[in-house]
Design a protein around this motif. Structure first.
Motif, PDB file in Angstrom:
ATOM      1  N   ASP A 106     -16.785 101.316  58.759  1.00 20.35           N
ATOM      2  CA  ASP A 106     -15.846 101.731  58.249  1.00 20.35           C
ATOM      3  C   ASP A 106     -16.508 103.409  58.037  1.00 20.35           C
ATOM      4  OD1 ASP A 106     -14.235  99.641  58.704  1.00 20.35           O
ATOM      5  OD2 ASP A 106     -15.044  99.284  56.874  1.00 20.35           O
ATOM      6  N   PHE A 107     -16.329 104.469  58.414  1.00 21.69           N
ATOM      7  CA  PHE A 107     -16.685 105.283  58.113  1.00 21.69           C
ATOM      8  C   PHE A 107     -15.579 106.204  57.379  1.00 21.69           C
ATOM      9  CE2 PHE A 107     -18.351 104.707  62.199  1.00 21.69           C
ATOM     10  CZ  PHE A 107     -20.239 105.686  61.888  1.00 21.69           C
ATOM     11  N   ALA A 108     -13.661 105.994  57.789  1.00 17.46           N
ATOM     12  CA  ALA A 108     -13.296 106.630  56.534  1.00 17.46           C
ATOM     13  C   ALA A 108     -12.690 106.143  55.710  1.00 17.46           C
ATOM     14  CB  ALA A 108     -11.697 106.553  57.975  1.00 17.46           C
ATOM     15  N   THR A 109     -13.595 104.990  55.804  1.00 18.91           N
ATOM     16  CA  THR A 109     -12.872 103.545  54.328  1.00 18.91           C
ATOM     17  C   THR A 109     -14.303 104.409  53.116  1.00 18.91           C
ATOM     18  OG1 THR A 109     -12.041 101.806  55.157  1.00 18.91           O
ATOM     19  CG2 THR A 109     -12.483 102.228  53.517  1.00 18.91           C
ATOM     20  N   GLN A 166     -15.133 106.934  52.985  1.00 15.26           N
ATOM     21  CA  GLN A 166     -15.029 108.574  53.016  1.00 15.26           C
ATOM     22  C   GLN A 166     -13.871 108.640  51.635  1.00 15.26           C
ATOM     23  OE1 GLN A 166     -16.460 111.440  53.256  1.00 15.26           O
ATOM     24  NE2 GLN A 166     -15.634 112.727  52.173  1.00 15.26           N
ATOM     25  N   ALA A 167     -12.841 108.217  51.710  1.00 14.95           N
ATOM     26  CA  ALA A 167     -12.190 108.088  51.003  1.00 14.95           C
ATOM     27  C   ALA A 167     -12.288 106.829  49.277  1.00 14.95           C
ATOM     28  CB  ALA A 167     -10.954 106.673  51.839  1.00 14.95           C
ATOM     29  N   ILE A 168     -13.485 106.754  49.527  1.00 11.91           N
ATOM     30  CA  ILE A 168     -13.625 105.939  48.442  1.00 11.91           C
ATOM     31  C   ILE A 168     -14.610 106.645  47.787  1.00 11.91           C
ATOM     32  CG2 ILE A 168     -15.463 103.719  47.394  1.00 11.91           C
ATOM     33  CD1 ILE A 168     -14.332 102.109  49.896  1.00 11.91           C
ATOM     34  N   ARG A 169     -15.323 107.848  48.899  1.00  9.86           N
ATOM     35  CA  ARG A 169     -16.507 108.794  47.828  1.00  9.86           C
ATOM     36  C   ARG A 169     -15.929 109.154  46.981  1.00  9.86           C
ATOM     37  NH1 ARG A 169     -18.948 108.376  52.882  1.00  9.86           N
ATOM     38  NH2 ARG A 169     -20.873 107.577  52.930  1.00  9.86           N
ATOM     39  N   SER A 211     -14.768  96.814  50.013  1.00 12.20           N
ATOM     40  CA  SER A 211     -14.359  98.215  50.364  1.00 12.20           C
ATOM     41  C   SER A 211     -12.796  98.414  50.495  1.00 12.20           C
ATOM     42  CB  SER A 211     -14.886  98.327  51.453  1.00 12.20           C
ATOM     43  OG  SER A 211     -14.452  97.691  52.751  1.00 12.20           O
ATOM     44  N   ASP A 212     -12.171  97.344  50.360  1.00 12.72           N
ATOM     45  CA  ASP A 212     -10.127  97.475  50.634  1.00 12.72           C
ATOM     46  C   ASP A 212      -9.717  96.620  49.406  1.00 12.72           C
ATOM     47  OD1 ASP A 212     -11.074  94.220  50.062  1.00 12.72           O
ATOM     48  OD2 ASP A 212      -9.771  93.819  52.053  1.00 12.72           O
ATOM     49  N   ILE A 213     -10.102  97.453  47.996  1.00 10.95           N
ATOM     50  CA  ILE A 213      -9.872  96.716  46.919  1.00 10.95           C
ATOM     51  C   ILE A 213      -9.613  98.079  46.374  1.00 10.95           C
ATOM     52  CG2 ILE A 213     -11.405  95.502  46.292  1.00 10.95           C
ATOM     53  CD1 ILE A 213     -13.222  96.247  43.964  1.00 10.95           C
ATOM     54  N   PHE A 214      -8.609  98.232  44.820  1.00 17.22           N
ATOM     55  CA  PHE A 214      -8.245  99.027  44.196  1.00 17.22           C
ATOM     56  C   PHE A 214      -9.197  98.813  42.363  1.00 17.22           C
ATOM     57  CE2 PHE A 214      -6.294 101.735  40.885  1.00 17.22           C
ATOM     58  CZ  PHE A 214      -5.805 103.303  41.212  1.00 17.22           C
ATOM     59  N   LEU A 215      -9.911  99.663  42.435  1.00 17.83           N
ATOM     60  CA  LEU A 215     -11.019  99.877  41.370  1.00 17.83           C
ATOM     61  C   LEU A 215     -10.438 100.739  40.412  1.00 17.83           C
ATOM     62  CD1 LEU A 215     -13.581  97.959  39.683  1.00 17.83           C
ATOM     63  CD2 LEU A 215     -14.779  99.862  41.215  1.00 17.83           C
ATOM     64  N   ASN A 216     -10.231 100.822  39.287  1.00 20.22           N
ATOM     65  CA  ASN A 216     -10.094 101.318  37.938  1.00 20.22           C
ATOM     66  C   ASN A 216     -11.301 101.051  36.885  1.00 20.22           C
ATOM     67  OD1 ASN A 216      -9.079 103.106  36.034  1.00 20.22           O
ATOM     68  ND2 ASN A 216      -6.938 102.190  35.983  1.00 20.22           N
ATOM     69  N   VAL A 217     -11.916 102.361  37.244  1.00 20.14           N
ATOM     70  CA  VAL A 217     -13.472 102.463  36.616  1.00 20.14           C
ATOM     71  C   VAL A 217     -13.041 103.001  35.691  1.00 20.14           C
ATOM     72  CG1 VAL A 217     -15.922 103.617  37.246  1.00 20.14           C
ATOM     73  CG2 VAL A 217     -14.514 103.072  39.207  1.00 20.14           C
ATOM     74  N   PRO A 265      -5.399  92.971  47.784  1.00 18.85           N
ATOM     75  CA  PRO A 265      -5.427  94.129  48.555  1.00 18.85           C
ATOM     76  C   PRO A 265      -4.475  94.872  47.978  1.00 18.85           C
ATOM     77  CG  PRO A 265      -4.916  93.034  49.626  1.00 18.85           C
ATOM     78  CD  PRO A 265      -4.464  92.801  49.154  1.00 18.85           C
ATOM     79  N   LEU A 266      -4.646  96.638  48.360  1.00 17.82           N
ATOM     80  CA  LEU A 266      -3.732  97.619  47.659  1.00 17.82           C
ATOM     81  C   LEU A 266      -3.529  98.718  49.264  1.00 17.82           C
ATOM     82  CD1 LEU A 266      -2.056  98.273  45.396  1.00 17.82           C
ATOM     83  CD2 LEU A 266      -3.781  99.634  45.207  1.00 17.82           C
ATOM     84  N   VAL A 267      -4.493  98.753  49.442  1.00 14.74           N
ATOM     85  CA  VAL A 267      -3.786  99.965  50.568  1.00 14.74           C
ATOM     86  C   VAL A 267      -5.323 100.379  51.615  1.00 14.74           C
ATOM     87  CG1 VAL A 267      -2.911 101.430  48.472  1.00 14.74           C
ATOM     88  CG2 VAL A 267      -5.384 101.751  48.640  1.00 14.74           C
ATOM     89  N   VAL A 268      -4.695 101.223  52.526  1.00 14.81           N
ATOM     90  CA  VAL A 268      -5.405 101.536  53.556  1.00 14.81           C
ATOM     91  C   VAL A 268      -6.114 102.975  52.912  1.00 14.81           C
ATOM     92  CG1 VAL A 268      -4.904  99.900  55.146  1.00 14.81           C
ATOM     93  CG2 VAL A 268      -4.273 102.240  54.469  1.00 14.81           C
ATOM     94  N   PRO A 269      -7.570 103.253  53.425  1.00 17.67           N
ATOM     95  CA  PRO A 269      -7.939 104.377  53.292  1.00 17.67           C
ATOM     96  C   PRO A 269      -7.011 105.458  53.111  1.00 17.67           C
ATOM     97  CG  PRO A 269      -9.382 103.529  54.356  1.00 17.67           C
ATOM     98  CD  PRO A 269      -7.948 102.593  54.288  1.00 17.67           C
ATOM     99  N   GLU A 270      -6.198 106.086  54.094  1.00 22.49           N
ATOM    100  CA  GLU A 270      -5.097 106.760  54.425  1.00 22.49           C
ATOM    101  C   GLU A 270      -4.299 107.019  52.873  1.00 22.49           C
ATOM    102  OE1 GLU A 270      -5.649 104.702  56.409  1.00 22.49           O
ATOM    103  OE2 GLU A 270      -6.816 105.773  57.980  1.00 22.49           O
TER     104      GLU A 270
END
Length: 327
Positions: free
Chosen positions: A84-87, A89-92, A174-180, A304-309
Protein backbone atom coordinates in the motif's frame (compact mmCIF):
# COMPACT_ATOMS: atom_id res chain seq x y z
CA UNK A 1 44.32 -78.59 30.63
CA UNK A 2 44.97 -74.91 30.97
CA UNK A 3 46.00 -74.74 27.33
CA UNK A 4 42.75 -76.42 26.30
CA UNK A 5 40.71 -73.77 28.18
CA UNK A 6 42.70 -70.98 26.64
CA UNK A 7 42.29 -72.54 23.23
CA UNK A 8 38.51 -72.62 23.65
CA UNK A 9 38.26 -69.04 25.01
CA UNK A 10 37.62 -67.30 21.65
CA UNK A 11 34.75 -69.73 21.02
CA UNK A 12 33.21 -68.86 24.36
CA UNK A 13 33.55 -65.12 23.69
CA UNK A 14 32.06 -65.56 20.25
CA UNK A 15 29.14 -67.55 21.70
CA UNK A 16 28.42 -64.87 24.33
CA UNK A 17 28.64 -62.09 21.73
CA UNK A 18 26.26 -63.88 19.39
CA UNK A 19 23.83 -64.58 22.21
CA UNK A 20 23.87 -60.96 23.28
CA UNK A 21 23.29 -59.81 19.68
CA UNK A 22 20.36 -62.21 19.25
CA UNK A 23 18.88 -61.05 22.57
CA UNK A 24 19.07 -57.40 21.54
CA UNK A 25 17.63 -58.19 18.12
CA UNK A 26 14.66 -60.02 19.63
CA UNK A 27 14.14 -57.26 22.21
CA UNK A 28 14.17 -54.63 19.46
CA UNK A 29 11.57 -56.56 17.44
CA UNK A 30 9.38 -57.00 20.52
CA UNK A 31 9.63 -53.26 21.33
CA UNK A 32 8.70 -52.29 17.78
CA UNK A 33 5.73 -54.66 17.92
CA UNK A 34 4.54 -53.04 21.15
CA UNK A 35 4.91 -49.60 19.57
CA UNK A 36 2.78 -50.70 16.63
CA UNK A 37 0.08 -52.02 18.94
CA UNK A 38 0.08 -48.95 21.19
CA UNK A 39 -1.66 -45.84 19.81
CA UNK A 40 0.59 -42.79 19.35
CA UNK A 41 0.22 -40.01 21.91
CA UNK A 42 -2.50 -37.51 20.94
CA UNK A 43 -1.33 -34.39 19.10
CA UNK A 44 -3.21 -31.19 19.86
CA UNK A 45 -4.71 -29.88 16.63
CA UNK A 46 -4.82 -26.15 15.98
CA UNK A 47 -7.71 -24.69 14.04
CA UNK A 48 -6.52 -22.85 10.89
CA UNK A 49 -8.08 -19.62 12.21
CA UNK A 50 -6.34 -19.85 15.56
CA UNK A 51 -3.70 -17.13 15.48
CA UNK A 52 -0.20 -18.17 16.47
CA UNK A 53 1.15 -15.41 18.69
CA UNK A 54 4.83 -15.66 19.43
CA UNK A 55 7.21 -13.34 21.25
CA UNK A 56 9.87 -14.63 18.86
CA UNK A 57 8.71 -12.62 15.83
CA UNK A 58 11.61 -10.52 14.58
CA UNK A 59 11.55 -6.87 13.55
CA UNK A 60 12.49 -6.65 9.87
CA UNK A 61 11.97 -2.87 9.87
CA UNK A 62 12.19 -0.92 13.08
CA UNK A 63 12.60 2.60 14.44
CA UNK A 64 13.87 2.00 17.98
CA UNK A 65 15.30 5.52 18.43
CA UNK A 66 12.10 7.45 17.72
CA UNK A 67 11.42 8.36 21.34
CA UNK A 68 14.96 8.84 22.67
CA UNK A 69 14.72 12.61 22.54
CA UNK A 70 11.32 12.73 24.17
CA UNK A 71 8.02 10.89 24.39
CA UNK A 72 5.26 12.05 22.05
CA UNK A 73 1.83 13.03 23.27
CA UNK A 74 0.14 10.90 20.60
CA UNK A 75 1.23 7.94 18.48
CA UNK A 76 -0.69 7.04 15.33
CA UNK A 77 -0.47 3.27 14.76
CA UNK A 78 -1.70 2.81 11.20
CA UNK A 79 -2.47 -0.70 9.95
CA UNK A 80 -1.22 -1.15 6.40
CA UNK A 81 -0.30 -3.79 3.83
CA UNK A 82 3.25 -3.92 2.44
CA UNK A 83 2.04 -3.07 -1.07
CA UNK A 84 0.00 0.00 0.00
CA UNK A 85 2.61 2.56 -1.02
CA UNK A 86 0.11 5.12 -2.34
CA UNK A 87 -2.09 4.83 0.74
CA UNK A 88 0.79 5.47 3.11
CA UNK A 89 1.92 8.50 1.12
CA UNK A 90 -1.59 9.95 1.10
CA UNK A 91 -1.87 9.52 4.88
CA UNK A 92 1.52 11.19 5.41
CA UNK A 93 0.25 14.21 3.50
CA UNK A 94 -3.16 14.39 5.19
CA UNK A 95 -4.43 13.20 8.57
CA UNK A 96 -1.18 11.38 9.36
CA UNK A 97 0.91 14.56 9.12
CA UNK A 98 2.90 14.74 12.36
CA UNK A 99 2.61 18.54 12.36
CA UNK A 100 -1.17 18.63 11.97
CA UNK A 101 -1.88 19.83 15.53
CA UNK A 102 0.16 22.88 16.59
CA UNK A 103 1.89 22.47 19.93
CA UNK A 104 1.21 18.72 20.16
CA UNK A 105 3.94 16.16 19.52
CA UNK A 106 2.67 13.37 17.24
CA UNK A 107 4.46 10.26 16.01
CA UNK A 108 3.20 8.31 12.97
CA UNK A 109 4.01 4.63 12.47
CA UNK A 110 2.78 2.22 9.79
CA UNK A 111 2.47 -1.40 10.95
CA UNK A 112 2.89 -4.21 8.44
CA UNK A 113 3.87 -7.85 7.98
CA UNK A 114 5.30 -9.85 5.09
CA UNK A 115 3.28 -10.12 1.88
CA UNK A 116 2.48 -13.85 1.45
CA UNK A 117 3.08 -14.14 -2.32
CA UNK A 118 5.41 -11.29 -3.27
CA UNK A 119 7.27 -10.74 -0.02
CA UNK A 120 10.79 -10.79 -1.46
CA UNK A 121 10.39 -8.32 -4.38
CA UNK A 122 8.21 -6.03 -2.26
CA UNK A 123 10.67 -6.04 0.61
CA UNK A 124 13.30 -4.09 -1.29
CA UNK A 125 10.76 -1.38 -2.15
CA UNK A 126 9.49 -1.30 1.43
CA UNK A 127 13.03 -0.95 2.77
CA UNK A 128 13.67 1.96 0.40
CA UNK A 129 10.44 3.66 1.53
CA UNK A 130 11.43 3.06 5.14
CA UNK A 131 14.85 4.62 4.62
CA UNK A 132 13.19 7.77 3.28
CA UNK A 133 10.36 8.26 5.79
CA UNK A 134 11.54 6.29 8.85
CA UNK A 135 7.97 5.46 9.83
CA UNK A 136 7.46 1.74 9.01
CA UNK A 137 7.47 -1.09 11.55
CA UNK A 138 7.49 -4.65 10.24
CA UNK A 139 7.79 -8.11 11.74
CA UNK A 140 8.23 -11.46 10.00
CA UNK A 141 4.67 -12.82 10.23
CA UNK A 142 2.52 -13.17 7.12
CA UNK A 143 0.43 -10.12 6.30
CA UNK A 144 -3.08 -11.63 6.11
CA UNK A 145 -6.52 -10.56 7.29
CA UNK A 146 -6.55 -13.17 10.03
CA UNK A 147 -3.19 -11.89 11.28
CA UNK A 148 -4.43 -8.36 11.92
CA UNK A 149 -4.27 -9.17 15.61
CA UNK A 150 -0.52 -9.73 15.26
CA UNK A 151 -0.09 -6.28 13.71
CA UNK A 152 -1.78 -4.54 16.62
CA UNK A 153 0.16 -6.62 19.14
CA UNK A 154 3.33 -5.64 17.30
CA UNK A 155 2.36 -2.03 17.89
CA UNK A 156 1.80 -2.74 21.59
CA UNK A 157 5.19 -4.47 21.76
CA UNK A 158 6.94 -1.57 20.03
CA UNK A 159 5.44 0.98 22.42
CA UNK A 160 6.28 -1.18 25.45
CA UNK A 161 9.93 -1.54 24.41
CA UNK A 162 10.76 1.72 22.66
CA UNK A 163 8.26 4.40 23.72
CA UNK A 164 6.66 3.42 27.05
CA UNK A 165 6.01 6.99 28.23
CA UNK A 166 3.85 8.21 25.35
CA UNK A 167 0.54 9.59 26.61
CA UNK A 168 -1.94 8.27 24.01
CA UNK A 169 -2.20 6.06 20.94
CA UNK A 170 -4.66 5.66 18.09
CA UNK A 171 -4.97 2.35 16.31
CA UNK A 172 -6.21 3.28 12.84
CA UNK A 173 -7.01 1.33 9.70
CA UNK A 174 -5.57 2.85 6.55
CA UNK A 175 -9.00 3.35 4.91
CA UNK A 176 -10.49 5.67 7.54
CA UNK A 177 -10.80 9.42 7.80
CA UNK A 178 -9.20 10.50 11.08
CA UNK A 179 -9.78 14.00 12.44
CA UNK A 180 -6.72 14.22 14.69
CA UNK A 181 -7.22 17.87 15.62
CA UNK A 182 -10.77 17.34 16.87
CA UNK A 183 -9.80 14.15 18.68
CA UNK A 184 -7.00 15.89 20.55
CA UNK A 185 -9.15 18.84 21.57
CA UNK A 186 -12.31 16.91 22.48
CA UNK A 187 -11.03 13.63 23.93
CA UNK A 188 -7.38 13.88 24.89
CA UNK A 189 -7.10 17.51 26.05
CA UNK A 190 -3.32 17.99 26.35
CA UNK A 191 -3.67 20.53 29.15
CA UNK A 192 -4.95 17.79 31.48
CA UNK A 193 -2.97 14.91 33.03
CA UNK A 194 -3.05 11.83 30.76
CA UNK A 195 -5.82 9.33 31.44
CA UNK A 196 -5.02 5.82 32.65
CA UNK A 197 -6.65 2.50 31.71
CA UNK A 198 -8.46 4.36 28.95
CA UNK A 199 -9.76 2.99 25.65
CA UNK A 200 -12.60 4.50 23.66
CA UNK A 201 -14.12 4.38 20.21
CA UNK A 202 -17.30 3.01 18.67
CA UNK A 203 -18.19 0.54 21.41
CA UNK A 204 -19.69 -2.84 20.52
CA UNK A 205 -21.64 -4.51 23.32
CA UNK A 206 -23.20 -7.98 23.46
CA UNK A 207 -21.94 -8.84 19.99
CA UNK A 208 -22.00 -12.53 19.14
CA UNK A 209 -19.29 -14.41 17.20
CA UNK A 210 -20.12 -15.04 13.55
CA UNK A 211 -20.34 -18.83 13.10
CA UNK A 212 -20.99 -18.76 9.35
CA UNK A 213 -17.93 -20.22 7.62
CA UNK A 214 -18.54 -18.11 4.53
CA UNK A 215 -18.21 -14.86 6.49
CA UNK A 216 -15.10 -12.70 6.57
CA UNK A 217 -15.58 -12.46 10.34
CA UNK A 218 -16.06 -16.19 10.95
CA UNK A 219 -14.84 -17.33 14.36
CA UNK A 220 -15.24 -21.07 15.06
CA UNK A 221 -16.22 -22.52 18.42
CA UNK A 222 -12.75 -24.03 18.77
CA UNK A 223 -11.20 -20.56 18.68
CA UNK A 224 -13.78 -18.74 20.83
CA UNK A 225 -16.29 -20.90 22.71
CA UNK A 226 -18.39 -18.20 24.41
CA UNK A 227 -21.79 -16.96 23.25
CA UNK A 228 -20.89 -13.25 23.27
CA UNK A 229 -17.79 -11.07 23.21
CA UNK A 230 -16.81 -8.70 26.00
CA UNK A 231 -17.38 -5.02 25.13
CA UNK A 232 -14.80 -3.78 22.64
CA UNK A 233 -14.01 -0.80 20.42
CA UNK A 234 -14.64 -1.31 16.70
CA UNK A 235 -11.43 -1.91 14.78
CA UNK A 236 -11.36 0.90 12.17
CA UNK A 237 -10.16 3.39 14.77
CA UNK A 238 -9.94 3.59 18.54
CA UNK A 239 -7.98 5.59 21.11
CA UNK A 240 -6.19 4.29 24.20
CA UNK A 241 -3.87 5.54 26.91
CA UNK A 242 -0.16 4.80 26.84
CA UNK A 243 -0.17 2.68 29.99
CA UNK A 244 -2.51 0.14 28.33
CA UNK A 245 0.00 -0.83 25.64
CA UNK A 246 2.31 -2.73 27.99
CA UNK A 247 -0.60 -4.25 29.91
CA UNK A 248 -2.21 -5.58 26.73
CA UNK A 249 1.13 -6.82 25.38
CA UNK A 250 1.78 -8.75 28.60
CA UNK A 251 -1.68 -10.27 29.05
CA UNK A 252 -1.81 -11.35 25.39
CA UNK A 253 1.01 -13.79 26.14
CA UNK A 254 -1.17 -15.64 28.63
CA UNK A 255 -4.43 -16.15 26.70
CA UNK A 256 -5.54 -17.64 23.39
CA UNK A 257 -5.27 -15.13 20.58
CA UNK A 258 -8.22 -14.95 18.18
CA UNK A 259 -8.41 -13.76 14.58
CA UNK A 260 -10.67 -10.75 15.30
CA UNK A 261 -8.26 -7.97 16.22
CA UNK A 262 -10.68 -5.51 17.79
CA UNK A 263 -12.49 -8.25 19.72
CA UNK A 264 -9.19 -9.53 21.05
CA UNK A 265 -8.37 -6.10 22.46
CA UNK A 266 -11.70 -6.28 24.30
CA UNK A 267 -10.82 -9.75 25.59
CA UNK A 268 -7.48 -8.43 26.86
CA UNK A 269 -9.24 -5.58 28.69
CA UNK A 270 -11.68 -8.09 30.19
CA UNK A 271 -8.78 -10.22 31.43
CA UNK A 272 -7.20 -7.10 32.93
CA UNK A 273 -10.43 -6.09 34.65
CA UNK A 274 -10.58 -2.81 32.67
CA UNK A 275 -13.73 -1.45 31.01
CA UNK A 276 -13.94 0.44 27.73
CA UNK A 277 -14.86 4.11 28.13
CA UNK A 278 -17.92 5.64 26.47
CA UNK A 279 -17.18 8.56 24.15
CA UNK A 280 -19.53 11.42 23.26
CA UNK A 281 -22.18 10.19 20.84
CA UNK A 282 -21.38 10.31 17.14
CA UNK A 283 -17.61 10.83 17.32
CA UNK A 284 -16.81 7.42 15.85
CA UNK A 285 -18.75 6.43 12.76
CA UNK A 286 -18.31 2.94 11.33
CA UNK A 287 -20.40 3.36 8.19
CA UNK A 288 -19.81 4.96 4.82
CA UNK A 289 -20.40 8.69 4.75
CA UNK A 290 -20.38 11.22 1.94
CA UNK A 291 -17.77 13.91 2.33
CA UNK A 292 -19.16 17.06 3.90
CA UNK A 293 -16.62 19.29 5.59
CA UNK A 294 -18.86 20.67 8.31
CA UNK A 295 -20.11 17.23 9.34
CA UNK A 296 -16.63 15.74 9.36
CA UNK A 297 -15.27 18.60 11.42
CA UNK A 298 -17.27 17.29 14.41
CA UNK A 299 -16.28 13.61 14.25
CA UNK A 300 -13.10 11.70 15.05
CA UNK A 301 -13.35 8.63 12.80
CA UNK A 302 -15.33 7.86 9.68
CA UNK A 303 -14.99 4.44 8.05
CA UNK A 304 -14.72 4.00 5.22
CA UNK A 305 -14.69 7.38 3.52
CA UNK A 306 -12.24 7.78 0.65
CA UNK A 307 -9.54 6.14 -1.44
CA UNK A 308 -6.07 7.76 -1.34
CA UNK A 309 -6.65 9.91 -4.44
CA UNK A 310 -9.90 11.30 -3.04
CA UNK A 311 -8.32 11.90 0.36
CA UNK A 312 -5.62 14.05 -1.24
CA UNK A 313 -8.31 15.92 -3.19
CA UNK A 314 -10.56 16.80 -0.24
CA UNK A 315 -7.87 17.49 2.35
CA UNK A 316 -6.97 21.09 1.36
CA UNK A 317 -10.62 22.11 1.60
CA UNK A 318 -11.06 20.35 4.91
CA UNK A 319 -8.09 22.22 6.37
CA UNK A 320 -9.15 25.57 4.91
CA UNK A 321 -9.71 27.90 7.87
CA UNK A 322 -11.58 30.45 5.73
CA UNK A 323 -14.61 28.18 5.38
CA UNK A 324 -16.37 28.22 8.72
CA UNK A 325 -19.10 25.91 9.97
CA UNK A 326 -22.04 26.75 12.17
CA UNK A 327 -21.84 25.27 15.66
Amino acid sequence: MLMTKLHNLPSVVLFISCSAFLFLLVAKNEWESLEMLSPPPPVAKRHPLEVVYSTDYNFLLNEPKKCREGSPFLILLVITKPQDFATRQAIRQTWGNESSVPGVSILRLFLTGVQPKFGYPLQALLEEESSIHRDIIQQDFLDTYNNLTLKTLMGMEWISKFCPNAAYMVKADSDIFLNVNYMVSQLLQPHLPPKKNYMTGYICRNFKPVRNKASKWYVPWEVYPNETYPPYCAGPGYVFSGDLAKKIYQVAKTIKVINMEDVFMGICLYELGISVTNSPSGLFKTFHAKYEKCKLSKVVVVHPLVVPEKLLQIWPGFRDQNQTCKS
